[in-house]
Design a protein around this motif. Structure first.
Motif, mmCIF file in Angstrom:
data_model
loop_
_atom_site.group_PDB
_atom_site.id
_atom_site.type_symbol
_atom_site.label_atom_id
_atom_site.label_comp_id
_atom_site.label_asym_id
_atom_site.label_seq_id
_atom_site.Cartn_x
_atom_site.Cartn_y
_atom_site.Cartn_z
ATOM 1 N N ILE A 12 0.825 -1.222 0.000
ATOM 2 C CA ILE A 12 0.000 0.000 0.000
ATOM 3 C C ILE A 12 0.858 1.271 0.000
ATOM 4 C CG2 ILE A 12 -2.009 -1.036 1.160
ATOM 5 C CD1 ILE A 12 -1.037 0.309 3.791
ATOM 6 N N GLU A 15 0.214 4.015 -2.626
ATOM 7 C CA GLU A 15 -1.099 4.666 -2.478
ATOM 8 C C GLU A 15 -1.100 5.651 -1.303
ATOM 9 O OE1 GLU A 15 -4.285 1.405 -2.682
ATOM 10 O OE2 GLU A 15 -2.390 0.322 -2.734
ATOM 11 N N VAL A 16 -0.559 5.203 -0.160
ATOM 12 C CA VAL A 16 -0.639 6.067 1.031
ATOM 13 C C VAL A 16 0.349 7.234 0.971
ATOM 14 C CG1 VAL A 16 -1.722 4.399 2.590
ATOM 15 C CG2 VAL A 16 0.752 4.416 2.399
ATOM 16 N N SER A 261 3.385 -3.003 4.913
ATOM 17 C CA SER A 261 2.957 -2.832 3.517
ATOM 18 C C SER A 261 1.572 -3.407 3.226
ATOM 19 C CB SER A 261 3.999 -3.455 2.584
ATOM 20 O OG SER A 261 4.198 -4.814 2.925
ATOM 21 N N ALA A 266 -3.333 -4.222 -0.703
ATOM 22 C CA ALA A 266 -2.531 -3.374 -1.604
ATOM 23 C C ALA A 266 -3.153 -3.264 -2.993
ATOM 24 C CB ALA A 266 -1.118 -3.937 -1.716
ATOM 25 N N LYS A 268 -5.750 -1.724 -4.000
ATOM 26 C CA LYS A 268 -7.220 -1.731 -4.090
ATOM 27 C C LYS A 268 -7.847 -0.388 -3.735
ATOM 28 C CE LYS A 268 -7.470 -6.640 -2.948
ATOM 29 N NZ LYS A 268 -7.617 -7.611 -1.857
ATOM 30 N N ASN A 269 -7.032 0.618 -3.475
ATOM 31 C CA ASN A 269 -7.546 1.938 -3.088
ATOM 32 C C ASN A 269 -8.371 1.864 -1.797
ATOM 33 O OD1 ASN A 269 -7.788 4.708 -3.421
ATOM 34 N ND2 ASN A 269 -9.437 4.610 -4.915
ATOM 35 N N ALA A 271 -6.626 1.446 1.389
ATOM 36 C CA ALA A 271 -5.782 1.712 2.558
ATOM 37 C C ALA A 271 -6.114 3.050 3.207
ATOM 38 C CB ALA A 271 -4.316 1.696 2.149
ATOM 39 N N SER A 273 -4.717 6.188 4.708
ATOM 40 C CA SER A 273 -3.425 6.883 4.561
ATOM 41 C C SER A 273 -3.121 7.830 5.719
ATOM 42 C CB SER A 273 -3.405 7.654 3.233
ATOM 43 O OG SER A 273 -4.539 8.482 3.127
ATOM 44 N N THR A 320 -9.231 5.277 -0.496
ATOM 45 C CA THR A 320 -8.082 6.112 -0.092
ATOM 46 C C THR A 320 -8.212 7.488 -0.750
ATOM 47 O OG1 THR A 320 -6.774 4.081 -0.160
ATOM 48 C CG2 THR A 320 -5.547 6.141 0.049
#
Ligand code: NAI
Length: 332
Positions: A12, A15-16, A261, A266, A268-269, A271, A273, A320
């Protein structure tokens, strides 16, 4: 303008860190991000875990915002995180754990900071296979490292009007190693007579924290206990997606969330943040941008208390990116 190294990391991480970067940029702070990457994903593409440009960027910029990096369990490469902390002597791992209004959690008054010694203890990497049936790990505790983490914790307590520092140890069993750590903390505490020193054995601390966490304001402890207690405390305020962290040395500082992580979510939008966003706020505070740092903290708290854009781990359905946009909106 600030030059800051950004390491997206694995799982992730991209994304984060992307979310955190957008929010930091939206405050108007002038940062030139130097994006370099390390970890399992880089290894797959280039056959190297930490490319040279990562070291040179860190050494040039001195300030780093980092996503989590995967470390294989058992066999495989050693932790890049541990390696970076040791290489740059980032001796203080500072992890604030604070209840955020709007989330339903068992306690309403958690506000503590963990100071974890970050360079030695059982993370020294001294492990041997004595024979097929016997493996050993050597725990190294030094006076130098123990004194400086203790001092950091007490200075923090003094500067932030905290009345208590709790040293967490197992000196009843590990008399030499934890005994030395405890002695060092006691010695440092003499210079801070206005601050009460609480001495707590680690197993008892686990119980105390899940029953009465408001008894603690600042916790100072060794590497492994600090790691475990950080996740425990994260659970008390709503999970790993919420707890930021800083790895501070004399020269270089790396800011990163407590969490890893998260390969299960991971890409998949999904997480959360916030932990990295708040790590970014710690970073801004560290470089002297206190106002922008507070702007971010307030926007995060507002977004959570509104309860509309919460990620799944916080009981919501937002992605996210939805949550990121809502926080940016609340910066204004
Ligand atoms: P983890 O922290 O990645 O995940 C534990 C659980 O918490 C998972 O169910 C995950 O989905 C959830 N979670 C974590 N962060 C989240 C977030 N931001 N939003 C929503 N849910 C979140 O711990 P795990 O699974 O033990 O470790 C995965 C990998 O990360 C390992 O390779 C480990 O070594 C590495 N790691 C790296 C760290 C770093 O780079 N500083 C720190 C901790 C672990």
């Amino acid at each position: 303008m600030y030059n800051i190294t950004l390491i997206p990391g694995d799982g992730i991480g991209p994304e984060v860190t992307d979310s955190a970067r957008k929010i930091i940029d939206a405050t108007g702070v002038n940062i030139k991000w130097d994006v370099v990457n390390a970890g399992a994903s880089v290894y797959e593409k280039r056959g190297v875990l930490v490319p040279d440009e990562v070291y040179s960027s860190i050494e040039k910029n001195k300030i780093v915002l980092k996503g989590p990096i995967t470390t294989p369990i058992g066999c495989g490469f050693r932790s890049i995180n541990v390696m970076l902390r040791k290489k740059y002597d980032l001796f203080a791992n500072i992890r604030p754990v604070k209840k955020i209004n709007g989330l339903v959690t068992p306690f309403n008054d958690i506000d503590l900071v963990i100071f974890r010694e970050n360079t030695e203890g059982l993370y020294s990497g001294v492990e041997n296979q004595r024979d097929n049936d016997t493996a050993e790990a050597i725990k190294i505790i030094t006076r130098k490292a123990s004194m400086r983490i203790a001092r950091e914790a007490f200075i923090y307590a003094k500067n932030n009007n905290k009345c208590k520092v709790a040293v967490v140890h197992k000196a009843n069993i590990m008399k030499l190693t934890d005994g030395l750590f405890l002695d060092c903390v006691r010695e440092v505490s003499i210079d801070f007579p206005e601050i009460e020193l609480q001495e707590v054995i680690v197993d008892n601390m686990c119980m105390q924290l899940v029953m009465n966490p408001s008894k603690y304001e600042v916790i100072v402890t060794t590497n492994l206990y600090g790691d475990i207690l950080s996740d425990l405390c994260a659970g008390l305020i709503g999970g790993l997606g919420l707890v930021p962290g800083a790895n501070i040395g004399n020269d270089i500082a790396i800011f990163e969330a407590v969490h890893g992580s998260a390969p299960d979510i991971a890409g998949k939008n999904l997480a959360n943040s916030i932990a990295v966003i708040l790590s970014g706020a710690m970073m801004l505070n560290y470089i002297g941008e206190k106002e922008k740092s507070n702007l971010i903290i307030n926007a995060v708290h507002k977004t959570i208390s509104e309860g509309k854009y919460l990620t799944k781990d916080l009981g919501g359905t937002a992605s996210t990116t939805d949550m990121t946009d809502a926080i940016i909106e609340n910066l204004r």
